[in-house]
Design an enzyme around this catalytic site. Structure first.
Site, PDB file in Angstrom:
ATOM      1  N   HIS A 226      46.207  49.995  37.999  1.00  0.00           N
ATOM      2  CA  HIS A 226      45.035  48.806  38.226  1.00  0.00           C
ATOM      3  C   HIS A 226      43.834  48.887  37.640  1.00  0.00           C
ATOM      4  O   HIS A 226      42.782  48.060  37.795  1.00  0.00           O
ATOM      5  CB  HIS A 226      44.941  48.689  39.897  1.00  0.00           C
TER       6      HIS A 226
HETATM    7  C1  UD1 Z   1      38.720  47.973  43.650  1.00  0.00           C
HETATM    8  C2  UD1 Z   1      37.719  49.133  43.455  1.00  0.00           C
HETATM    9  C3  UD1 Z   1      38.550  50.163  42.817  1.00  0.00           C
HETATM   10  C4  UD1 Z   1      39.662  50.602  43.829  1.00  0.00           C
HETATM   11  C5  UD1 Z   1      40.618  49.293  44.108  1.00  0.00           C
HETATM   12  C6  UD1 Z   1      41.665  49.658  44.677  1.00  0.00           C
HETATM   13  C7  UD1 Z   1      35.527  48.520  42.898  1.00  0.00           C
HETATM   14  C8  UD1 Z   1      34.557  48.358  41.683  1.00  0.00           C
HETATM   15  N1  UD1 Z   1      36.615  48.832  42.490  1.00  0.00           N
HETATM   16  O1  UD1 Z   1      39.085  47.717  42.493  1.00  0.00           O
HETATM   17  O2  UD1 Z   1      37.674  51.536  42.877  1.00  0.00           O
HETATM   18  O3  UD1 Z   1      40.553  51.661  43.165  1.00  0.00           O
HETATM   19  O4  UD1 Z   1      39.819  48.515  44.526  1.00  0.00           O
HETATM   20  O5  UD1 Z   1      42.394  48.711  45.018  1.00  0.00           O
HETATM   21  O6  UD1 Z   1      35.026  48.290  43.921  1.00  0.00           O
HETATM   22  N2  UD1 Z   1      42.479  40.446  44.497  1.00  0.00           N
HETATM   23  C9  UD1 Z   1      43.298  39.802  45.371  1.00  0.00           C
HETATM   24  N3  UD1 Z   1      43.564  40.117  46.909  1.00  0.00           N
HETATM   25  C10 UD1 Z   1      42.762  40.835  47.255  1.00  0.00           C
HETATM   26  C11 UD1 Z   1      41.805  41.711  46.571  1.00  0.00           C
HETATM   27  C12 UD1 Z   1      41.713  41.496  45.349  1.00  0.00           C
HETATM   28  O7  UD1 Z   1      44.218  38.982  44.975  1.00  0.00           O
HETATM   29  O8  UD1 Z   1      42.786  41.337  48.512  1.00  0.00           O
HETATM   30  C13 UD1 Z   1      42.252  40.360  43.306  1.00  0.00           C
HETATM   31  C14 UD1 Z   1      41.305  39.309  42.840  1.00  0.00           C
HETATM   32  O9  UD1 Z   1      41.941  38.493  41.713  1.00  0.00           O
HETATM   33  C15 UD1 Z   1      40.209  40.265  42.290  1.00  0.00           C
HETATM   34  C16 UD1 Z   1      40.941  41.373  41.750  1.00  0.00           C
HETATM   35  O10 UD1 Z   1      42.179  41.586  42.603  1.00  0.00           O
HETATM   36  O11 UD1 Z   1      39.534  39.570  41.467  1.00  0.00           O
HETATM   37  C17 UD1 Z   1      40.179  42.707  41.525  1.00  0.00           C
HETATM   38  O12 UD1 Z   1      39.606  42.834  42.881  1.00  0.00           O
HETATM   39  P1  UD1 Z   1      38.450  43.779  43.112  1.00  0.00           P
HETATM   40  O13 UD1 Z   1      38.095  44.071  44.648  1.00  0.00           O
HETATM   41  O14 UD1 Z   1      37.189  43.237  42.267  1.00  0.00           O
HETATM   42  O15 UD1 Z   1      38.480  45.193  42.412  1.00  0.00           O
HETATM   43  P2  UD1 Z   1      39.888  45.976  42.514  1.00  0.00           P
HETATM   44  O16 UD1 Z   1      40.493  45.823  41.234  1.00  0.00           O
HETATM   45  O17 UD1 Z   1      40.757  45.855  43.573  1.00  0.00           O
END
Ligand code: UD1
Length: 385
Positions: A226
């Site tokens: 991821h």
């Molecule tokens: C975040 C953390 C990362 C951690 C990871 C574990 C930061 C900078 N990064 O990354 O350190 O390892 O979480 O999962 O804080 N999304 C969904 N549903 C959700 C949450 C996210 O669909 O419940 C999707 C959305 O499209 C979003 C993308 O995942 O834009 C990324 O989510 P985000 O919280 O920005 O960062 P992660 O890649 O999950």
């Protein structure tokens, strides 16, 4: 949604506002909330969820399985660019601090919620406690590295998981007096829940056919992916998935797909070729399902930080699909090997593990299931000094 639950002030109790936001925070906060419930600690721990992760399979199932209390406050921020997400958390967190006036704010890990809440608290002269301090990948292109460095600079007490964290922190000018080596709360959660790990066949049942289940029963690998550096660039993603598909023909790979990665795989049109190569695709798994899948895997291929630690604690070989790690103890003492994203390096390390069984590994100091108790003891002393 904001629902702050004010409790009547009790001068003998100190209020600690504990913050979580994203999936890897949940397994870190669970043992801390549990330890602080013990009435020998005169600490009223309140839980705030920023809402960074909000899907049922990214949040709710973890709260249920790990018996984390329902958050007292939910900021409901959701996804966004780093700037938008961090700013939204800060704006929504400030009025909560004004209302609750906690004696300290506790943050865990290195996600955007961690830095956002630490920054708001410190500007209001509210002391900050950071759990999992001092880890450094020395790679500033990782958003988490920036979050780690800044959160540590802002913190009043820094709890560390491994001894070399202190070296990193003193190099950055942080006084050793603030640093307290307690061990790894993530491993507290692992030890606590291991007896309840879900059986692999039950977890895979809805997603695999009979042939796949039979093949998996003879041995499988587990993969997760991821990190933006691996999944955001379609060419890099295709290259990595190419070598993983190849491996899956030797050893079937089970792949719980993070939402970020799911979107990128769909955009690049790569899902069918993964399936054609025998990769078993799953939605994000709950904690107990992941524990079962990790425990029985022959090898784990991952770019996650937490999984590097969990495989070391379980004694399962881990190939880390990154150029660096902020968790060097998993390499020096545990079962982890850094492969980067070069297909030849990945193939080579995979073959070594298949032929030799991989590094034996040992359990690092204080990864004994009691880190949260050490944290609670220190907080009691500090808050009541
Ligand atoms: C975040 C953390 C990362 C951690 C990871 C574990 C930061 C900078 N990064 O990354 O350190 O390892 O979480 O999962 O804080 N999304 C969904 N549903 C959700 C949450 C996210 O669909 O419940 C999707 C959305 O499209 C979003 C993308 O995942 O834009 C990324 O989510 P985000 O919280 O920005 O960062 P992660 O890649 O999950």
């Amino acid at each position: 949604m904001v629902t702050a639950n004010r409790q009547p002030a009790n001068p003998d109790m100190k209020t600690l506002l504990c913050v979580v936001g994203a999936r890897p925070n949940f397994m870190k906060i669970a043992p801390i909330m549990r330890a602080l419930k013990n009435p020998i600690y005169r600490i009223n721990a309140k839980l705030l969820h920023t809402g960074q992760h909000y899907d049922a399979d990214m949040k709710t199932s973890f709260f249920d399985q790990l018996a984390i209390p329902e958050p007292d406050i939910d900021l409901g921020v959701g996804s966004g660019s780093h700037a938008v997400q961090t700013a939204d958390i800060m704006k929504r967190f400030e009025p909560i601090l004004d209302e609750l006036l906690p004696d300290a704010v506790l943050v865990v890990g290195d996600v955007n919620s961690t830095i956002a809440c630490a920054l708001v608290a410190v500007k209001k002269n509210i002391p900050v406690v950071h759990v999992e301090s001092g880890l450094r990948s020395n790679d500033r292109s990782m958003p988490e590295e920036i979050n780690r460095i800044l959160t540590d600079q802002l913190s009043d007490i820094l709890f560390t998981t491994e001894r070399c964290a202190l070296t990193n922190l003193t190099r950055e000018g942080i006084s050793a007096n603030k640093v307290c080596f307690v061990g790894n709360v993530m491993i507290d959660t692992l030890r606590h829940n291991l007896p309840r790990a879900a059986a692999v066949a039950t977890t895979l049942g809805p997603y695999a056919n009979e042939d796949q289940l039979q093949a998996v029963a003879e041995g499988y690998g587990l993969m997760t992916l991821h990190r933006p550096s691996n999944v955001d660039d379609p060419a890099a993603l295709a290259r990595l998935l190419g070598v993983l598909s190849e491996i899956s023909q030797r050893l079937p790979l089970v792949f719980p797909v993070h939402p970020r990665t799911r979107n990128k795989i769909a955009e690049a049109g790569l899902e069918q070729s993964l399936k054609d190569n025998g990769v078993i695709l799953l939605p994000p798994m709950g904690y107990l399902e992941m524990l079962g899948l990790m425990q029985d895997a022959k090898v784990v291929l991952t770019d996650s930080g937490g999984i590097q630690e969990e495989t070391t604690a379980l004694g399962v070989p881990c190939i880390t699909l990154r150029e660096n790690t902020e968790r060097p103890i998993t390499i020096a003492e545990g079962t982890n090997t850094l492969a980067g994203s070069d297909p030849d390096a990945i193939r080579k390390i995979f073959e070594e593990i298949m032929s030799s069984g991989g590094k034996a590994g040992a359990i690092p100091e204080y990864w004994d299931g009691r880190a949260a108790e050490r944290i609670a003891e220190r907080l009691q002393e500090w808050l009541h000094a």
